[in-house]
Design a protein around this motif. Structure first.
Motif, short mmCIF file in Angstrom:
data_model
loop_
_atom_site.label_atom_id
_atom_site.label_comp_id
_atom_site.label_asym_id
_atom_site.label_seq_id
_atom_site.Cartn_x
_atom_site.Cartn_y
_atom_site.Cartn_z
N ALA A 87 0.84 -1.20 0.00
CA ALA A 87 0.00 0.00 0.00
C ALA A 87 0.88 1.25 0.00
N THR A 88 0.34 2.33 -0.55
CA THR A 88 0.98 3.64 -0.49
C THR A 88 0.08 4.57 0.32
N LEU A 89 0.55 5.76 0.60
CA LEU A 89 -0.27 6.71 1.36
C LEU A 89 -1.52 7.14 0.60
N SER A 90 -1.54 6.93 -0.71
CA SER A 90 -2.72 7.30 -1.48
C SER A 90 -3.63 6.11 -1.79
#
Length: 197
Positions: A87-90
């Motif tokens: 996962a990424t922050l977005s």
């Protein structure tokens, strides 16, 4: 960190096992397209580090510790695998917070088909029952699921048509092994409260 929302049903291309670990080559054009060496990809719920990327696939190293604590050692070339990029922050958090650190291996006890979905009962390894609660989250082979029932040695989940069609859980039957990761929040709460295991 992952979300437990499988992005792609990949395939094992090659496995080279030796005494202290091995190398796995996996096909997964979607997850490989944005991956590079050092990136994390969950394979059946196990966080693995990409070593190489090629056309439509990637290679990972797998340590003995990973074999000992997961069901990856049962895979063979041609087997399907659930794949998810880190996962990424977005990233939308459609499932729950998943580390890709397998807590134990469960065994599918039974499958009960419904009109559109299936109820699946899975045996829990000793010591994990206390972290599994009805309506709580659990990760089964990298798939974020909601627990619908739990007792002293098993838990049950319901698989919707999408999960049945787009993950390995639609193909697994009674007796098959699955990687389990319980919700990490329960483990932290237990430690902070000083509860002995």
């Amino acid at each position: 960190m992952f979300t437990g929302i499988v992005e792609e049903l990949g395939e094992v291309v090659r496995l080279d096992w030796h005494g202290d670990g091995g190398v796995a080559a996996l096909r997964g054009p979607l997850v490989a397209s944005g991956a590079g060496p050092g990136d994390s990809i969950a394979v059946n719920g196990v966080c693995l580090t990409v070593v190489e990327v090629d056309a439509g696939g990637f290679t990972v190293d797998v340590m003995k510790e990973t074999f000992d604590r997961s069901a990856l050692g049962t895979l063979a070339p041609g087997d399907p695998v659930n794949l998810e990029r880190a996962a990424t922050l977005s990233t939308r958090l459609g499932g729950h917070l998943v580390q890709g650190h397998v807590d134990g291996v469960g065994r599918i006890v039974s499958r009960t088909p419904g009109d559109r979905w299936e109820d699946v009962t899975i045996e829990l390894p000793p010591g994990l029952t206390r972290y599994v609660v009805e309506k709580g989250s659990i990760t089964v082979d990298g798939v974020s699921l909601t627990v619908v029932a739990v007792d002293d040695s098993t838990f049950a989940v319901s698989l919707i048509p999408t999960t049945l069609a787009l993950t390995t859980l639609g193909r697994k039957g009674a007796g098959d092994l699955v990687n389990l990761e319980v919700d990490v929040i329960g483990k932290y709460v237990e430690k902070l409260m000083g509860v002995d295991r």
